[in-house]
Design a protein around this motif. Structure first.
Motif, PDB file in Angstrom:
ATOM      1  N   HIS A  33       0.787  -1.233   0.000  1.00  0.00           N
ATOM      2  CA  HIS A  33       0.000   0.000   0.000  1.00  0.00           C
ATOM      3  C   HIS A  33       0.817   1.281   0.000  1.00  0.00           C
ATOM      4  CE1 HIS A  33      -3.438  -2.567   0.776  1.00  0.00           C
ATOM      5  NE2 HIS A  33      -2.693  -3.170   1.693  1.00  0.00           N
ATOM      6  N   VAL A  34       2.059   1.222   0.480  1.00  0.00           N
ATOM      7  CA  VAL A  34       2.924   2.404   0.523  1.00  0.00           C
ATOM      8  C   VAL A  34       4.326   1.998   0.074  1.00  0.00           C
ATOM      9  CG1 VAL A  34       1.623   3.429   2.426  1.00  0.00           C
ATOM     10  CG2 VAL A  34       3.662   2.103   2.929  1.00  0.00           C
ATOM     11  N   GLU A  35       5.129   2.971  -0.281  1.00  0.00           N
ATOM     12  CA  GLU A  35       6.518   2.679  -0.647  1.00  0.00           C
ATOM     13  C   GLU A  35       7.341   2.468   0.619  1.00  0.00           C
ATOM     14  OE1 GLU A  35      10.230   4.580  -3.161  1.00  0.00           O
ATOM     15  OE2 GLU A  35       8.308   5.606  -3.181  1.00  0.00           O
ATOM     16  N   VAL A  36       8.081   1.357   0.637  1.00  0.00           N
ATOM     17  CA  VAL A  36       8.907   1.000   1.789  1.00  0.00           C
ATOM     18  C   VAL A  36      10.311   0.696   1.287  1.00  0.00           C
ATOM     19  CG1 VAL A  36       9.204  -0.633   3.698  1.00  0.00           C
ATOM     20  CG2 VAL A  36       6.908   0.043   2.997  1.00  0.00           C
ATOM     21  N   THR A  37      11.327   1.193   1.972  1.00  0.00           N
ATOM     22  CA  THR A  37      12.716   0.936   1.571  1.00  0.00           C
ATOM     23  C   THR A  37      13.069  -0.533   1.801  1.00  0.00           C
ATOM     24  OG1 THR A  37      13.703   1.318   3.733  1.00  0.00           O
ATOM     25  CG2 THR A  37      13.367   3.268   2.329  1.00  0.00           C
ATOM     26  N   PRO A  38      14.155  -0.997   1.194  1.00  0.00           N
ATOM     27  CA  PRO A  38      14.609  -2.364   1.464  1.00  0.00           C
ATOM     28  C   PRO A  38      14.909  -2.600   2.949  1.00  0.00           C
ATOM     29  CG  PRO A  38      15.698  -1.514  -0.490  1.00  0.00           C
ATOM     30  CD  PRO A  38      14.945  -0.361   0.129  1.00  0.00           C
TER      31      PRO A  38
END
Length: 80
Positions: A33-38
């Motif tokens: 649902h959202v952008e998440v870093t590695p």
């Protein structure tokens, strides 16, 4: 400093009223649902949606009002 994922609630005049830290295990659920870093940190600030509210509500001790436009998911640097 460390980075934490959180839910934020803003009030009158867009002043931050409260925030709740999210546990690391919620990151995988948020990725759809959202952008998440590695590394597992939420990128930017995301307005609360019904789908996000269902995921994060267990860690927020008051009902999330998605329609209010006052709730967000984000991450922030905090002092340790």
């Amino acid at each position: 400093m460390v980075v934490v994922n959180m839910v934020e609630k803003f009030g009158v005049g867009d002043v931050l009223e409260r925030s709740w830290e999210l546990p690391s295990e919620v990151v995988e659920l948020l990725r759809a649902h959202v952008e998440v870093t590695p590394d597992g940190w939420v990128v930017d600030v995301w307005p609360m949606t019904t789908q996000l509210a269902v995921i994060v509500q267990p860690w927020v001790d008051e009902p999330i009002d998605v329609e209010s436009g006052s709730w967000f998911v984000s991450s922030a640097h905090v002092a340790t």
